[in-house]
Design an enzyme around this catalytic site. Sequence first.
Site, short mmCIF file in Angstrom:
data_model
loop_
_atom_site.label_atom_id
_atom_site.label_comp_id
_atom_site.label_asym_id
_atom_site.label_seq_id
_atom_site.Cartn_x
_atom_site.Cartn_y
_atom_site.Cartn_z
CG ASP A 115 -9.24 8.00 7.04
OD1 ASP A 115 -8.77 7.75 6.25
OD2 ASP A 115 -9.06 7.56 8.82
CE LYS B 99 -3.04 2.87 3.17
NZ LYS B 99 -3.57 2.36 4.24
CG ASP C 207 -1.96 5.13 5.12
OD1 ASP C 207 -2.09 3.81 5.95
OD2 ASP C 207 -2.86 5.67 4.62
CE LYS D 208 -5.97 8.97 7.53
NZ LYS D 208 -6.74 8.04 9.18
NE ARG E 253 -10.72 -1.61 4.19
CZ ARG E 253 -11.37 -0.92 5.35
NH1 ARG E 253 -12.56 -1.23 5.84
NH2 ARG E 253 -11.11 -0.52 6.55
CG ASP F 91 -5.09 8.54 4.76
OD1 ASP F 91 -5.62 9.50 4.08
OD2 ASP F 91 -5.01 7.97 5.61
#
Length: 516
Positions: A370, A288, A311, A300, A374, A293
């Site tokens: 967020d 990933k 991230d 966030k 995935r 992010d």
Amino acid sequence: MEFSTKALDWSKAGQNGFLATKTDCLVVGLFEGQNLGGVAKALDVATKGLVGRLVKQGDFEGKRGTHLMLHEVAGVGAARVLLVGLGKEADFTDKAFADAVRTAVRALSSTRATSALWCLAQQAPQQRDVSWAVITTITLVREAGYRLLERHPGLKRANAQNAASGKPNGNDKSSLRKVVIAVDSGDARAATQAAVRGTAIANGMELTRDLGNLPSNICTPTYLANTARSIAKRHKLKAEILGRKQIEALNMGAFLAVTKGSAEPPQFIVLRYDGGGARQAPVVLVGKGITFDTGGISLKPGEGMDEMKYDMCGAASVLGTIQAVAEMGLKLNVVAVVPTCENMPSGVATKPGDVVTSMSGQTIEILNTDAEGRLILCDALTYVERFKPAAVIDVATLTGACIIALGHVNSGLYARSDALADALLQAGRRAMDTAWRMPLDDEYQDQLKSNFADMGNIGGRPAGSVTAACFLARFTEKYDWAHLDIAGTAWKSGAAKGATGRPVPLLTQFLMDRAA
């Protein structure tokens, strides 16, 4: 730092033996108790009972975590002798060995010693061989000596200013430059190979840490792609970098949904190491690569958001691992795949409730922007079907829920195959980069149901790490697959803030085991 191994005849310690070696420091381990053995006994004989007297008088008891530095010891060629406490021999575990290495490094860092004859490898735990001892020593010494990103102009200026004002800058290197690891004469060949492998793993970990620690205005998706090109050029790997138009042509709708809010162009990185021959199915590593992010529209909290540069540590670890594999020359085919982009809010960013079509054709309702990792991974996991892989392992700082479950000790491991899970767990234990297997029961899939798409991208608060893995599992039915959630292990916060280099040790050990 230069590492080498040297086979020594312990029966010839003094006079013209190994204790006469000219070096800045001789490092010797002592178990707790009155009985001296191995190198400590040889040192005691050569110094006419000095070590025994120190123990008997209580000046050094060999307790774990302790050390004693001796200078200009008669009968020894080294300028210094460092005695390192190993603790009780009956309790000498992998962790105790690692503690001894770290204790020695800390002691040496306070001196100007540039070279050391390292006599701790023979005292590895009973269940470990010389290869383990040498690899562990090199990776731990390099880990302790890691300093952050001195080659970058901004940091260089800060360091120069601090030096001028007398302030510590946290990037001062220890003086140690050359370490010779002593081994038994019968272990010479294995130790030499282990030194090559240990150095390769340490190099891979340092690359991973560098990429993770870089600020996101430097380490962009394009920077990661250029790093991959550089690795490929140095190690003669095959590299393919796909830009936005090519990603669109592949119908990677989930990946593209994450990229919409950012001005930084997305990249899809593929590196191939062909060490196992044309007929061998490759092991594919998917990392990933969210270089920053914010959470997107599902923003966030501001506090601690600077750490979201980490991230992309899954991507960094995959690049570090394939570099290490190439340096080791493993007889194995390995493919590294990295989808990389930023997750940013903007007027054109993906919104909660949007429905997208993934490369697999499955539709996804994006309930929370967020939960973006995935989304980029699922398209990558579909893409890798073309390699007809022997196994696929994805690595991601995927969920805060994994930190709640496992803290910062174990990475979360998910796998359908017991054999693959066991191999990864065993590799993690040997590399001291441990993982803990988590459930993938079908019942958790119910939490991903959506009224408007084949699935939602979140499953609510319960078992958040598990449902994230269950989401990925829907895209991996055509091959043997495992998922490593490294959200709790990829970096540290607080005073020791920085990327750890995990799970490069686990992954490289797993690949070494497969290549054996």
